[in-house]
Design a protein around this motif. Structure first.
Motif, PDB file in Angstrom:
ATOM      1  N   UNK A   1       0.869  -1.105   0.078  1.00 17.33           N
ATOM      2  CA  UNK A   1      -0.066   0.212  -0.092  1.00 17.33           C
ATOM      3  C   UNK A   1       0.999   1.048  -0.031  1.00 17.33           C
ATOM      4  N   UNK A   2       0.508   2.292  -1.065  1.00 14.01           N
ATOM      5  CA  UNK A   2       1.342   3.348  -0.931  1.00 14.01           C
ATOM      6  C   UNK A   2       0.463   4.580  -1.115  1.00 14.01           C
ATOM      7  N   UNK A   3       0.825   5.518  -0.057  1.00 12.55           N
ATOM      8  CA  UNK A   3       0.259   6.983   0.063  1.00 12.55           C
ATOM      9  C   UNK A   3       1.131   7.851  -0.593  1.00 12.55           C
ATOM     10  N   UNK A   4       0.498   8.883  -1.522  1.00  8.28           N
ATOM     11  CA  UNK A   4       1.112   9.946  -2.312  1.00  8.28           C
ATOM     12  C   UNK A   4       0.978  11.070  -1.418  1.00  8.28           C
ATOM     13  N   UNK A   5       1.563  11.958  -1.767  1.00 12.09           N
ATOM     14  CA  UNK A   5       1.734  13.358  -1.190  1.00 12.09           C
ATOM     15  C   UNK A   5       0.361  14.307  -1.280  1.00 12.09           C
ATOM     16  N   UNK A   6      -0.603  13.847  -1.970  1.00 14.05           N
ATOM     17  CA  UNK A   6      -1.939  14.251  -2.171  1.00 14.05           C
ATOM     18  C   UNK A   6      -2.837  13.520  -1.046  1.00 14.05           C
ATOM     19  N   UNK A   7      -2.379  12.556  -0.406  1.00 16.88           N
ATOM     20  CA  UNK A   7      -3.081  11.923   0.617  1.00 16.88           C
ATOM     21  C   UNK A   7      -3.865  10.659   0.035  1.00 16.88           C
ATOM     22  N   UNK A   8      -3.676  10.227  -1.147  1.00 17.23           N
ATOM     23  CA  UNK A   8      -4.521   9.237  -1.782  1.00 17.23           C
ATOM     24  C   UNK A   8      -3.496   7.870  -1.631  1.00 17.23           C
ATOM     25  N   UNK A   9      -4.211   6.878  -1.388  1.00 15.24           N
ATOM     26  CA  UNK A   9      -3.706   5.642  -1.123  1.00 15.24           C
ATOM     27  C   UNK A   9      -3.942   4.727  -2.433  1.00 15.24           C
ATOM     28  N   UNK A  10      -2.836   3.888  -2.918  1.00 14.33           N
ATOM     29  CA  UNK A  10      -2.953   2.840  -3.978  1.00 14.33           C
ATOM     30  C   UNK A  10      -2.382   1.640  -3.084  1.00 14.33           C
ATOM     31  N   UNK A  11      -2.920   0.435  -4.055  1.00 10.94           N
ATOM     32  CA  UNK A  11      -2.437  -0.599  -3.808  1.00 10.94           C
ATOM     33  C   UNK A  11      -1.665  -1.327  -4.915  1.00 10.94           C
ATOM     34  N   UNK A  12      -0.461  -1.805  -4.728  1.00 16.43           N
ATOM     35  CA  UNK A  12       0.203  -2.342  -5.774  1.00 16.43           C
ATOM     36  C   UNK A  12       0.152  -4.048  -5.438  1.00 16.43           C
ATOM     37  N   UNK A  13      -0.233  -4.612  -6.509  1.00 18.47           N
ATOM     38  CA  UNK A  13      -0.102  -6.084  -6.544  1.00 18.47           C
ATOM     39  C   UNK A  13       0.613  -6.788  -7.336  1.00 18.47           C
ATOM     40  N   UNK A  14       1.558  -7.538  -7.155  1.00 19.32           N
ATOM     41  CA  UNK A  14       2.345  -8.336  -8.289  1.00 19.32           C
ATOM     42  C   UNK A  14       1.919  -9.707  -8.201  1.00 19.32           C
ATOM     43  N   UNK A  15       2.281 -10.224  -9.587  1.00 21.61           N
ATOM     44  CA  UNK A  15       1.708 -11.668  -9.611  1.00 21.61           C
ATOM     45  C   UNK A  15       2.481 -12.401 -10.431  1.00 21.61           C
ATOM     46  N   UNK A  16       2.076 -13.734 -10.677  1.00 26.06           N
ATOM     47  CA  UNK A  16       3.010 -14.678 -11.372  1.00 26.06           C
ATOM     48  C   UNK A  16       2.885 -14.730 -12.852  1.00 26.06           C
ATOM     49  N   UNK A  17       2.108 -13.486 -13.435  1.00 30.74           N
ATOM     50  CA  UNK A  17       1.654 -13.519 -14.818  1.00 30.74           C
ATOM     51  C   UNK A  17       2.537 -12.005 -15.433  1.00 30.74           C
ATOM     52  N   UNK A  18       3.768 -11.940 -14.706  1.00 34.46           N
ATOM     53  CA  UNK A  18       4.755 -10.884 -15.265  1.00 34.46           C
ATOM     54  C   UNK A  18       4.437  -9.447 -14.992  1.00 34.46           C
TER      55      UNK A  18
END
Length: 84
Positions: free
Chosen positions: A12-29
């Motif tokens: 989970x990553x928050x940016x300077x504007x206060x919005x959050x993002x979820x980054x998900x990695x997988x076995x499909x590159x």
């Protein structure tokens, strides 16, 4: 999305504007960037690995938009996290 692939990393990553993002990695590159908590809103993909993404990490500083990933293709990649 990640409909049939096993996830290998979630951050989970928050940016300077206060919005959050979820980054998900997988076995499909691929690494998917979604809004958080509204994960049905996909903001982008980070594509480039030619084999599974084995791990990833994101910068903890809200002013830094970097992500690094390692893959089964033997590469380490640095990315700029896309946002809406």
């Amino acid at each position: 999305g990640h409909t049939a692939s096993m996830l290998t990393s979630i951050k989970v990553k928050s940016d300077a504007a206060g919005q959050s993002h979820i980054l998900t990695a997988d076995r499909d590159e691929k690494i998917r960037v979604s809004s958080f908590p509204n994960t049905c809103v996909i903001e982008g993909y980070m594509l480039g690995h030619t084999a599974f993404v084995s791990s990833m990490d994101v910068a903890s500083d809200v002013d830094c938009t970097k992500c690094v990933s390692c893959g089964g293709d033997g590469t380490v990649r640095m990315w700029i996290v896309p946002s809406a």
